[in-house]
Write a protein that holds these residues in place. Structure first.
Motif, PDB file in Angstrom:
ATOM      1  N   GLU A 119      -8.834   9.203  -0.734  1.00  0.00           N
ATOM      2  CA  GLU A 119      -8.151   8.243   0.150  1.00  0.00           C
ATOM      3  C   GLU A 119      -6.753   8.759   0.496  1.00  0.00           C
ATOM      4  O   GLU A 119      -6.292   8.614   1.630  1.00  0.00           O
ATOM      5  N   VAL A 120      -6.098   9.356  -0.491  1.00  0.00           N
ATOM      6  CA  VAL A 120      -4.761   9.890  -0.278  1.00  0.00           C
ATOM      7  C   VAL A 120      -4.827  11.094   0.655  1.00  0.00           C
ATOM      8  O   VAL A 120      -3.936  11.302   1.488  1.00  0.00           O
ATOM      9  N   LYS A 130       0.846  -1.187   0.000  1.00  0.00           N
ATOM     10  CA  LYS A 130       0.000   0.000   0.000  1.00  0.00           C
ATOM     11  C   LYS A 130       0.888   1.245   0.000  1.00  0.00           C
ATOM     12  O   LYS A 130       1.616   1.506   0.963  1.00  0.00           O
ATOM     13  N   THR A 131       0.859   1.997  -1.086  1.00  0.00           N
ATOM     14  CA  THR A 131       1.664   3.200  -1.212  1.00  0.00           C
ATOM     15  C   THR A 131       0.781   4.326  -1.737  1.00  0.00           C
ATOM     16  O   THR A 131       0.133   4.174  -2.785  1.00  0.00           O
ATOM     17  N   GLU A 132       0.761   5.447  -1.025  1.00  0.00           N
ATOM     18  CA  GLU A 132      -0.167   6.529  -1.367  1.00  0.00           C
ATOM     19  C   GLU A 132       0.097   7.125  -2.746  1.00  0.00           C
ATOM     20  O   GLU A 132      -0.833   7.470  -3.465  1.00  0.00           O
ATOM     21  N   TYR A 185       0.346  15.189  -6.042  1.00  0.00           N
ATOM     22  CA  TYR A 185      -0.991  15.039  -5.465  1.00  0.00           C
ATOM     23  C   TYR A 185      -1.820  16.317  -5.656  1.00  0.00           C
ATOM     24  O   TYR A 185      -2.996  16.252  -6.042  1.00  0.00           O
ATOM     25  N   LYS A 232      -1.741   5.503  -5.525  1.00  0.00           N
ATOM     26  CA  LYS A 232      -3.147   5.899  -5.604  1.00  0.00           C
ATOM     27  C   LYS A 232      -3.311   7.217  -6.365  1.00  0.00           C
ATOM     28  O   LYS A 232      -4.288   7.416  -7.085  1.00  0.00           O
ATOM     29  N   ASN A 281      -4.075  10.603   4.144  1.00  0.00           N
ATOM     30  CA  ASN A 281      -2.736  10.110   4.522  1.00  0.00           C
ATOM     31  C   ASN A 281      -1.621  10.968   3.924  1.00  0.00           C
ATOM     32  O   ASN A 281      -0.591  10.451   3.487  1.00  0.00           O
ATOM     33  N   GLU A 317       2.191  10.681   4.583  1.00  0.00           N
ATOM     34  CA  GLU A 317       2.992   9.605   4.019  1.00  0.00           C
ATOM     35  C   GLU A 317       3.626   9.975   2.678  1.00  0.00           C
ATOM     36  O   GLU A 317       4.397   9.208   2.119  1.00  0.00           O
ATOM     37  N   LEU A 318       3.271  11.152   2.148  1.00  0.00           N
ATOM     38  CA  LEU A 318       3.846  11.608   0.883  1.00  0.00           C
ATOM     39  C   LEU A 318       5.085  12.449   1.148  1.00  0.00           C
ATOM     40  O   LEU A 318       5.128  13.240   2.090  1.00  0.00           O
TER      41      LEU A 318
END
Length: 387
Positions: A264-265, A238-240, A280, A243, A268, A271-272
């Motif tokens: 969803e990103v 699972k890696t943002e 993003y 996504k 979180n 985490e980026l």
């Protein structure tokens, strides 16, 4: 003096093996205690700096916090006379984005001149090319990548390790972007796919390869196939940022599922990395505008205004974007929507190229061949399967 050089290199290799052992035990504190004892072995400044380097690696543990890294790496300054490639790599990993263009180029030139491994020369020459790309000099960037690939391919590169082949495939993919070449993109996809046939990859490495294949498919407009590759990557790890790329592909398919994927990103963001967050923001804005999500358009303005100073290639678009999105938000008039979305898509296409060899995906990484569980665990799995 050359005997002392040999001693320092030999001790550094043994310390690296010791680090791998403690990493497997998840016991970095004991490793730090050992380092203090090892510090007394040689009084030479090069060994003392090497111990500091290992202490920084230990303080980072398994998570490699940017905040911790930026703080700790300053213990290695100044670097003006530094000849240890691993120390220079560590510094670039955390501080490259804070340096001026000229300073980055000077350090990268010195690093490339010191490096002996062809795959690492390729890696850091391409990193230099990306710096030129970030100031809008695509011509110089393309020239550097072509030369780096030629130099690497003159060696016996097909017998290189998996990490070298990964760097080659990524460089081909980036050159394809610069030359708008579908042929080169297909070549990069084929090289990434052949990497999956190698048994030496960890789960993390396999997930990363699927991610790379997805990005290459995205750039030749095979959006559904790209999404499938992103799904495979996410099933493994699972890696943002994956996504974010998946939501970009859904946007191009006019799939409203892009909204839930990018949101969803949003939950979180910590985490980026800083670079991933940029990708993003452009993606979030494009999706909000495309699907007339007023709350997302409003939030994208906040994101854009809060961005720290960017590379020139992005900075020159920022003010215009903020202005145009503000008008769109206030008036609700969408006649210019398609042009604005097109600009945003162009920007996240650029950030894809900008990110392709950044630290989070092993571009300015630290001694990656030696780190047990980053990308490659050299042939261990194959040996076990053959046993």
């Amino acid at each position: 003096m050359w005997l002392l050089d040999i001693d320092i290199k030999a001790l550094a290799e043994l310390t690296e093996f010791l680090l791998d052992c403690y990493r497997g035990l998840n016991d970095y504190q004991s490793f730090e205690h050992d380092l203090e004892r090892l510090r007394g072995n040689i009084s030479d400044v090069r060994w003392q700096r090497k111990i500091t380097y290992f202490q920084i690696i230990a303080s980072l543990g398994d998570h490699w916090s940017e905040k911790v890294g930026k703080r700790e790496v300053k213990k290695l300054l100044p670097l003006d006379e530094e000849s240890d490639t691993e120390i220079i790599q560590l510094y670039l990993h955390f501080c490259s984005e804070e340096l001026t263009f000229k300073r980055n180029i000077d350090i990268l030139d010195r690093l490339v001149s010191l490096i002996e491994k062809p795959s690492e020369k390729l890696q850091y020459t391409v990193a230099k090319a990306i710096k030129y790309l970030c100031i809008g000099d695509e011509s110089e960037s393309e020239k550097l990548i072509e030369q780096a690939l030629n130099d690497y391919e003159l060696k016996d590169w097909r017998s290189d390790n998996s990490y070298g082949h990964m760097q080659h495939a990524r460089a081909i993919s980036l050159l394809a972007d610069l030359q708008h070449s579908a042929k080169l993109k297909v070549q990069s996809i084929q090289e990434f796919e052949s990497l999956l046939e190698n048994h030496s990859w960890t789960d993390s490495g396999i997930a990363d390869i699927h991610f790379e294949i997805g990005k290459s498919l995205f750039h030749i407009k095979k959006f559904e196939e790209a999404i499938e590759q992103y799904r495979k990557s996410l099933e493994i790890q699972k890696t943002e940022i994956v996504k974010v790329f998946m939501s970009q592909a859904k946007l191009d398919l006019n799939d409203e599922g892009a909204i839930s994927t990018i949101k969803e990103v949003e939950d979180n963001l910590s985490e980026l990395s800083e670079s991933e967050r940029l990708d993003y923001i452009f993606t979030y804005a494009a999706i909000g505008i495309a699907f007339k999500q007023k709350d997302m358009i409003e939030k994208s303005l906040v994101y854009l205004n809060d961005i720290s100073p960017l590379a020139p290639i992005f900075e020159k678009h920022k003010s215009k974007l903020v202005s145009e999105i503000s008008v769109l938000y206030k008036t609700g008039e969408l006649e210019e929507k398609s042009n604005l979305i097109s600009t945003l898509k162009k920007l996240f296409s650029l950030t894809t190229r900008y990110l392709i060899l950044q630290p989070n995906i092993a571009g300015l990484g630290v001694n990656i061949n030696m780190m047990a569980d980053d990308l490659v665990s050299e042939s261990n799995k194959k040996k076990q399967s053959d046993a």
